[in-house]
Design a protein around this motif. Structure first.
Motif, PDB file in Angstrom:
ATOM      1  N   ALA A   1      -2.976   5.438  -3.797  1.00  0.00           N
ATOM      2  CA  ALA A   1      -2.495   5.371  -5.180  1.00  0.00           C
ATOM      3  C   ALA A   1      -3.616   5.659  -6.168  1.00  0.00           C
ATOM      4  O   ALA A   1      -3.394   6.294  -7.209  1.00  0.00           O
TER       5      ALA A   1
ATOM      6  N   ARG B   1      -5.613  -0.034  -2.495  1.00  0.00           N
ATOM      7  CA  ARG B   1      -4.540   0.963  -2.375  1.00  0.00           C
ATOM      8  C   ARG B   1      -5.139   2.345  -2.697  1.00  0.00           C
ATOM      9  O   ARG B   1      -4.912   2.911  -3.761  1.00  0.00           O
TER      10      ARG B   1
ATOM     11  N   SER C   1       1.429  -3.593  -6.833  1.00  0.00           N
ATOM     12  CA  SER C   1       1.591  -2.168  -6.547  1.00  0.00           C
ATOM     13  C   SER C   1       2.679  -1.558  -7.436  1.00  0.00           C
ATOM     14  O   SER C   1       2.519  -0.449  -7.962  1.00  0.00           O
TER      15      SER C   1
ATOM     16  N   ARG D   1       0.814  -1.224   0.000  1.00  0.00           N
ATOM     17  CA  ARG D   1       0.000   0.000   0.000  1.00  0.00           C
ATOM     18  C   ARG D   1       0.845   1.271   0.000  1.00  0.00           C
ATOM     19  O   ARG D   1       0.309   2.370  -0.105  1.00  0.00           O
TER      20      ARG D   1
ATOM     21  N   ASN E   1      -4.729  -1.095  -8.486  1.00  0.00           N
ATOM     22  CA  ASN E   1      -4.722  -0.461  -7.165  1.00  0.00           C
ATOM     23  C   ASN E   1      -6.000  -0.761  -6.385  1.00  0.00           C
ATOM     24  O   ASN E   1      -5.962  -0.981  -5.168  1.00  0.00           O
TER      25      ASN E   1
END
Length: 490
Positions: free
Chosen positions: A274, A271, A233, A43, A266
């Motif tokens: 992002a 996340r 990621s 993350r 993401n």
């Protein structure tokens, strides 16, 4: 005698096989370890906290023990840290514990290095200093330990960190060289995720330097490695940067595809920070396409998500983009408000270039609303700060706007002095269009002062710069002034 040679050769071959199997096993468990650490930090936006030299040492020390191998494979950080302590590796244990923290204290790691003179500890300290935007302190640490970085992985980490410092200082050539060197060294030692992050950084550097073909190659290489290591990621970040590269090339359909893929990856791993960043990048793409309503919509979405995830950097960027979009629509009251909000957040984060950019936006808004004294005060604060703390913010823009303020206030001598300063900066940096604008303004001042022949000479200098840059609209406007003034002087 033949039997002796047979047993010697057989024994040697067996030893080689055992060593080869040991290396294969170690590489296998390093990949498992690497995967678990990647998941633990997925993350994080940007390069996660890593130290390949220390991590490969950890795997090498734990691999001979069956129970430790089980914990490596499972990514059981608590037990791994405890095992390292039992093996009298307290610094390695502390590093494993640090992997679970959002941002460990760099001062603590500096104390460890000073007490133990252990180079990986200094690299971790420098990494943490960079994350705290203490670039000068990080550079000092890295300069001190450079002669001690003899192993390939230590050299690689050193170069990766130096590349980030060079990029912050806008030293693009040494930044690109350091990033590429880091990627090559990481690749040589099979630290694949570290190699990919080095390529990602190299791509960002080349994109910032407008070397687009090389940037594309670096970013695609990063994406390819991230995909092979199942680092979602990292792949999402590579795709987002590829999207920005397509925006730079004004190929907005390709950019949209990359952004969509990045958002999808993401969102799968939750996340949110992002995702907000990619929405902000889409907002910027819309600004460049003059789709200001769409730009503000995306910036507002990015702001809401950044506020939800308490990401101050994301909030600052969203406010800044709202200010940019607002300035294109001449919504100067909103621009002043949004720029000030972004400015506060950037100041807290120590992001000097973005802070100065937002100061300039606020000064511009005040200028457009005829609040000239307020604009002048902001610009003086900006120039003073920029001179004390060098960054990649272009200070020539601030001098130019300050000159326009004095020109509006009919303080012609002060305006001329400021425009001359601005022109000198523009010439040094080969920004010929900016220099043309400054000399055009100086010509106007000379004309107002009654120095018509000097004004003509200055307009001609301005025209030469505008023509050299290929700014036809500006060159045409200045040429008309020259023709009118020549007719007047006959």
């Amino acid at each position: 005698m033949g039997y002796i040679w047979f047993f010697l050769i057989a024994g040697g071959c067996l030893l080689l096989v055992v060593q080869a199997l040991s290396v294969i096993r170690r590489q296998h468990f390093y990949r498992l370890w690497d995967r678990k650490v990647t998941l633990k930090q997925e993350r994080i936006v940007g390069i996660p906290l890593r130290c390949a030299a220390l991590e490969q040492l950890i795997v090498r020390k734990l691999c001979p023990y069956k129970k430790y191998r089980r914990w490596l494979a499972a990514g059981d950080m608590r037990r791994i840290a405890r095992s390292l302590k039992s093996l009298k590796m307290p610094i390695a244990a502390k590093f494993v514990e640090a992997l679970g923290l959002s941002l460990p204290d760099p001062e603590e790691w500096l104390k460890i290095y000073q007490a133990e003179k252990y180079v990986p500890a200094a690299l971790v300290a420098a990494d943490l200093l960079i994350r705290n935007r203490r670039f000068e302190d990080a550079a000092e640490v890295l300069q001190r330990i450079e002669p001690l970085c003899k192993q390939d992985l230590l050299k690689a980490q050193h170069n990766l960190l130096m590349a980030q410092i060079y990029l912050y200082n806008a030293d693009m050539l040494p930044a690109s060289k350091a990033a590429i060197k880091a990627a090559n060294l990481f690749g040589k030692k099979r630290a694949l995720n570290d190699e990919a992050y080095a390529y990602l950084l190299a791509g960002i550097i080349y994109r910032a330097a407008a070397v687009e073909d090389v940037a594309h190659m670096m970013l695609e290489q990063a994406q390819k490695i991230f995909k092979s290591t199942k680092n979602a990621s990292g792949e999402a970040d590579a795709l987002a940067n590829l999207g920005m590269l397509w925006v730079q090339r004004e190929k907005f359909e390709e950019a949209e595809k990359c952004f969509a893929q990045s958002i999808e990856l993401n969102q799968k791993i939750k996340r949110e920070t992002a995702v907000a960043l990619v929405w902000a990048q889409i907002s910027l793409a819309n600004i460049l396409q003059k789709k200001f309503a769409a730009a503000q919509n995306m910036a507002q979405k990015a702001l809401s998500l950044a506020q939800k995830s308490q990401d101050h950097g994301g909030q600052a960027l969203a406010y800044q983009l709202l200010a940019y979009a607002g300035s294109e629509e001449h919504r100067w009251k909103d621009v002043r408000l949004w720029a000030e909000e972004a400015e506060k957040l950037y100041a807290q984060a120590g992001n000097m270039p973005a802070y100065l950019e937002c100061l300039y936006l606020r000064a511009q808004a005040c200028f457009e609303m005829a609040e000239l004294k307020a604009s002048e005060q902001i610009l003086r604060q900006l120039i003073e700060t920029a001179q004390k703390q060098p960054s990649c913010f272009y200070i020539g823009n601030a001098y130019n706007l300050l000159g326009l303020i004095f020109l509006q206030q009919n303080e012609l001598d002060r305006a001329k002095a400021v425009f001359l300063q601005s022109a000198a900066i523009e010439q040094k940096d080969e920004r010929f269009s900016g220099a043309a604008t400054d000399y055009n303004n100086i010509g106007i001042i000379e004309y107002k002062n009654g120095n018509k022949e000097q004004a003509l000479k200055t307009f001609k200098t301005a025209w030469e710069y505008a023509s050299a840059f290929g700014d036809n609209a500006l060159a045409g406007m200045i040429k008309k002034r020259i023709d009118d003034l020549e007719a007047e002087l006959k």
